[in-house]
Design an enzyme around this catalytic site. Structure first.
Site, PDB file in Angstrom:
ATOM      1  N   LYS A 102      35.031  69.975  67.266  1.00  0.00           N
ATOM      2  CA  LYS A 102      34.945  69.328  65.763  1.00  0.00           C
ATOM      3  C   LYS A 102      34.229  70.044  64.513  1.00  0.00           C
ATOM      4  O   LYS A 102      34.002  70.356  63.769  1.00  0.00           O
ATOM      5  CB  LYS A 102      33.816  68.591  66.389  1.00  0.00           C
TER       6      LYS A 102
HETATM    7  C1  LIG Z   1      36.651  64.999  69.987  1.00  0.00           C
HETATM    8  C2  LIG Z   1      36.917  65.457  70.664  1.00  0.00           C
HETATM    9  C3  LIG Z   1      38.560  65.539  71.449  1.00  0.00           C
HETATM   10  C4  LIG Z   1      39.129  63.704  70.417  1.00  0.00           C
HETATM   11  O1  LIG Z   1      39.729  64.384  69.578  1.00  0.00           O
HETATM   12  P1  LIG Z   1      40.125  62.932  68.507  1.00  0.00           P
HETATM   13  O2  LIG Z   1      40.026  63.348  66.928  1.00  0.00           O
HETATM   14  O3  LIG Z   1      39.123  62.075  68.680  1.00  0.00           O
HETATM   15  O4  LIG Z   1      41.696  62.917  68.757  1.00  0.00           O
HETATM   16  C5  LIG Z   1      38.689  65.788  72.635  1.00  0.00           C
HETATM   17  N1  LIG Z   1      38.489  66.735  72.943  1.00  0.00           N
HETATM   18  C6  LIG Z   1      36.763  66.970  72.410  1.00  0.00           C
HETATM   19  C7  LIG Z   1      36.368  68.443  73.106  1.00  0.00           C
HETATM   20  C8  LIG Z   1      36.403  66.424  71.374  1.00  0.00           C
HETATM   21  O5  LIG Z   1      34.980  66.877  71.467  1.00  0.00           O
END
Ligand SMILES: *Cc1c(COP(=O)(O)O)cnc(C)c1O
Length: 500
Positions: free
Chosen positions: A113
């Protein structure tokens, strides 16, 4: 380059206006009116560059109303050495056998993120100036764990912004909770909600939908906004690492120029993998995008059958950031594969809202299946995969990445496709240390250990350093102790805006 809604609202907005607005007034998502195409020489030019310069080259294709200097300033603030603990920012590590790991967790909160939430505030602050906005922006976030902390780190002490994060009182990992309640910064508030993630998310949505609350805030000079992954300003920065990974593979001699590669992406809200789709539309040689899901496998079913049906039970898994049944960003994919048929997109989204399901058939489904392939992994297979990858390669992965690694094996077995593959690694294994340690050493290894003791044991056992930001949490002061009922969330926002 202008932006408009997936649902056909006619108005065209600048990038700054789209980023400030977040979601289109008709409920749709903003998409670029045309996806820029890149050619071979564009890729060649990226090869000698570092991550930040590559980011500038890609972002400027989409941010026509930002100057190159502004974009550079945003990128430098987001991806500098003060924020990322790896000079390559998003390094690619080869595992052998044509498999490469794209590590997206070297940022301040140890999850992918950060790749978007470090730069979104930079883009947003400049968007406020460009659009003549006079209000102070209040970012409201409901989080199941990773987004809240990444948004807090991204927005802390950013001028003209406040951020209020709500998390479910007993619904996040201990490491995630400590990351949030120890958050520093003069413009941040963190509140635990007595309820689950759904209660928390509904509470935030209620505040967004409350006209009188909006008017009261406006009278005090505040305007609500969201750092949710539907914002174009969160999606765009994620396109960069697909190009960057490809450039790194070329530089390493792992592929030849123009050779197609597969990307395997652990998926929840469909944001990360959709950025890969944009990279492909832009001309990056992507063969397949493999969508890896956990037991909440609504996307696997959709990509196989064309039927999206969220009427199913919700599973709490060891890859909690993918525990999601409504993947908002799918709407953008539907828009592109229908050639921009916004009436059709609006109809499908209406059905999802009213009935909980919709069906895509014919040419759009064929176009989706041409690029996307999907499978899912349950907790037991995910745990086994963490151990298998460690035993074979001495490489430690978190449960989300393990889902992707497992699904890559299933993909190769099912298709025989041996094109070089990049597994998109989305979190540091130390963020989910309890489950990772249990995977390697058995569940008994956790007995009697605090989460930090478990993390130290994992570090010792695998000779891997724990990220400094996570290790540092053990001795940080708790600064946020507020707890409220879902019905009190609006009051908590008012309180948060009065302090300071
Ligand atoms: C948010 C997240 C995901 C999923 O990503 P999307 O963009 O929502 O598909 C996968 N792994 C981790 C560790 C995340 O924080």
């Amino acid at each position: 380059m202008l932006y408009h809604s997936t649902r056909g609202g006619r108005e065209k907005l600048t990038a700054a206006a789209a980023i400030k607005t977040g979601i289109a007034p008709d409920g749709g998502l903003f998409v670029p009116e045309a996806v820029p195409r890149t050619d071979k020489s564009f890729l060649e030019d990226l090869l000698p560059l570092g991550y930040r310069q590559r980011a500038v080259s890609i972002l400027e294709l989409f941010l026509a109303d930002y100057s190159r200097d502004e974009i550079t300033a945003c990128v430098d603030a987001a991806y500098g050495a003060a924020k990322f603990d790896h000079p390559a920012v998003a390094p690619v590590t080869p595992l052998g056998g044509g498999t490469h790991m794209l590590e997206l967790w070297h940022g301040p909160t140890s999850a992918f993120k950060d790749m978007a939430l470090q730069i979104l505030p930079q883009l947003l602050v400049r968007a406020l100036a460009k659009t003549g906005e006079t209000a102070e922006i209040v970012i409201l976030v409901a989080t199941s764990g990773d987004t809240g902390k990444a948004a807090l780190e991204g927005f802390r002490d950013v001028e003209r912004t406040r951020i209020v994060v709500f998390f479910p009182h007993e619904g996040v990992s201990e490491m995630q909770r400590l990351q949030m309640v120890t958050q520093e910064g003069g413009n941040v508030s963190v509140v635990a909600v007595r309820g689950n993630f759904d209660d928390t998310q509904s509470g935030v949505k209620r505040i967004f939908g409350d006209r009188s609350a909006g008017e009261q805030l406006a009278a005090r000079g505040f305007k609500l906004s969201s750092a949710n992954s539907i914002n174009w300003g969160r999606l765009l920065p994620q396109i960069v690492y697909y190009f960057s990974a490809y450039a790194d593979l070329l530089n390493a001699g792992a592929i030849f120029a123009g050779q197609p590669v597969n990307f395997v992406v652990p998926t929840g809200n469909f944001g990360n993998i959709l950025a890969g789709y944009y990279a492909k539309l832009m001309g990056l040689p992507v063969n397949r995008l493999v969508c890896a899901a956990n037991a909440n496998n609504v996307l696997t079913d959709f990509l196989r059958t064309g039927i999206y049906d969220r009427r199913r039970s919700f599973h709490k898994t060891i890859s909690p950031s993918m525990d999601i049944l409504i993947s908002s960003n799918l709407e953008r994919l539907l828009y592109h594969v229908t050639g921009g048929d916004s009436a059709q997109v609006a109809a499908w989204m209406g059905q999802l809202n009213a009935d909980g399901a919709y069906r895509v058939e014919g040419t759009p489904l064929a176009a989706i299946q041409d690029t996307f392939w999907s499978d899912w992994a349950g907790d037991r297979d995910t745990t086994a995969e963490i151990k298998a990858v460690y035993d074979r390669h001495r490489y430690l992965i978190d449960p989300h990445t393990a889902v992707a690694s497992r699904v890559l094996k299933a993909y190769r077995a099912a298709t025989g496709d041996e094109v070089p593959a990049v597994v998109v690694s989305t979190a540091s294994p130390f963020k989910f240390n309890d489950n990772v340690l249990a995977a390697l050493a058995g569940p008994d290894a956790l007995t009697g250990k605090s989460t930090f003791a478990a993390a130290r044991e994992l570090s010792r056992l695998t000779d891997n350093p724990m990220p400094a930001s996570l290790a540092g949490l053990e001795h940080k002061n708790v600064r946020h102790t507020a707890v409220c009922d879902p019905g009190e969330m609006k009051t908590m926002v008012e309180k948060a805006l009065t302090k300071k």
